[in-house]
Design a protein around this motif. Structure first.
Motif, short mmCIF file in Angstrom:
data_model
loop_
_atom_site.label_atom_id
_atom_site.label_comp_id
_atom_site.label_asym_id
_atom_site.label_seq_id
_atom_site.Cartn_x
_atom_site.Cartn_y
_atom_site.Cartn_z
N GLY A 239 0.84 -1.19 0.00
CA GLY A 239 0.00 0.00 0.00
C GLY A 239 0.87 1.24 0.00
O GLY A 239 2.02 1.21 -0.45
N ASN A 240 0.34 2.33 0.51
CA ASN A 240 1.09 3.57 0.61
C ASN A 240 2.12 3.46 1.75
O ASN A 240 1.75 3.21 2.89
CB ASN A 240 0.12 4.74 0.87
N MET A 241 3.40 3.61 1.41
CA MET A 241 4.47 3.44 2.40
C MET A 241 4.30 4.39 3.58
O MET A 241 4.38 3.99 4.74
CB MET A 241 5.83 3.66 1.73
N GLU A 242 4.05 5.66 3.29
CA GLU A 242 3.95 6.66 4.35
C GLU A 242 2.80 6.37 5.31
O GLU A 242 2.96 6.42 6.54
CB GLU A 242 3.77 8.05 3.73
N GLU A 243 1.65 6.01 4.76
CA GLU A 243 0.48 5.72 5.60
C GLU A 243 0.67 4.43 6.39
O GLU A 243 0.29 4.34 7.57
CB GLU A 243 -0.78 5.62 4.73
#
Length: 300
Positions: A209-213
């Protein structure tokens, strides 16, 4: 070890240049007590040494990770060194060894070469750790200072000035820059076997998924168990944690696997951790010989 020792080690792992007083303020004990506990951990070799962990792309390298099982560490090293230079070595409980290798170029060819050379070794996994985009801007002055810090990461500013023949003002400015650089970590090598009632472990998390999230969710859910800051690559996160017992360890790992954005999570319990420095020494020597003021940054 007790909870205060673990808290002190946590801070030293994230920044071993942090002062005793600063650590004491954060965990609620005196600077003198922090120093006493650090001295104790050094004496009983819970703390083996202090070191610099520099992201290889900053010095022009890419990284391969090889995970093997059932092989003597010395035999693995002999074969690894035919492909590149070791960056990280972690023999784990269960006969698994995690090895990070720095290579200059032709990463896909080096992966195939490693597979060919290590055909008699049981490979569990081999992959390139793509850089997440962390950038650095090291000058020749920074490199001169790093060259000294490789020998003693906690060296005082006054001693660094004498060794490098730079002013204390220049040293202080460079140190502030280096300590805020995401690609450079002033850290600590510890012996996992000396943790007493606690169990240090690592979880290699693959992100879809989104790395940051996803990283935000992992920090929110598990930061109380973090032993140090996670290592990041483009689609992988390595979490370094500790638990009170094997049941808690398993429970944490299972919960990590259920976090939104996590594709899979592999558990490793290290028996030893080392960051071989030969590749860094060679890279620094080459950088100091270069006529360029700034280091070239390697991107994948």
């Amino acid at each position: 070890m007790d909870k205060s020792d673990v808290a002190i080690l946590h801070h030293l792992l994230d920044n071993c240049r942090e002062s005793d007083r600063q650590i004491g303020t954060k965990i609620g004990i005196s600077g003198a007590a922090v120093k006493s506990r650090i001295d104790k951990m050094i004496k009983n070799q819970t703390i083996e040494n202090f070191t610099l962990k520099i992201e290889p792309p900053v010095l022009g390298y890419n990284i391969l990770y090889i995970v093997t099982t059932g092989q003597d560490i010395n035999e693995i090293l002999k074969q690894v060194e035919l492909v590149g230079e070791p960056f990280l070595l972690v023999p784990c409980v269960g006969g698994v060894t995690v090895c990070g290798i720095v290579v200059r170029e032709n990463v896909s060819q080096k992966i195939e070469l490693a597979k060919s050379l290590m055909k008699d070794v049981r490979l569990l996994s081999i992959f390139e750790a793509e850089n997440p985009g962390v950038r650095s801007d090291l000058t020749k002055t920074d490199v001169d200072i790093i060259d000294q810090l490789l020998k003693e990461p906690r060296m005082k500013i006054e001693d660094l000035a004498k060794k490098t023949k730079l002013s204390t003002k220049t040293i202080a400015r460079s140190l502030k820059k280096l300590q805020s650089d995401e690609a450079i970590q002033f850290t600590t090598i510890y012996d996992p076997a000396k943790f007493g009632q606690y169990i240090p472990f690592a979880v290699l998390v693959w992100i879809d998924g989104n790395m940051e999230e996803t990283l935000k969710s992992l920090k929110k859910g598990f930061s109380d168990s973090f032993l140090q800051k996670p290592f990041l690559a483009k689609n992988q996160v390595v979490l370094f944690l500790f638990s009170n017992n094997i049941f808690e360890l398993d429970n944490i790992t299972q919960k990590i696997r259920k976090v939104n954005g996590v594709a899979s999570a592999d558990l490793f319990i290290p028996k030893k951790i080392s960051f071989p420095q030969k590749w860094v020494t060679n890279a620094i020597k080459a950088a100091k010989a270069s006529e360029k003021l700034h280091l070239a940054y390697q991107t994948n």
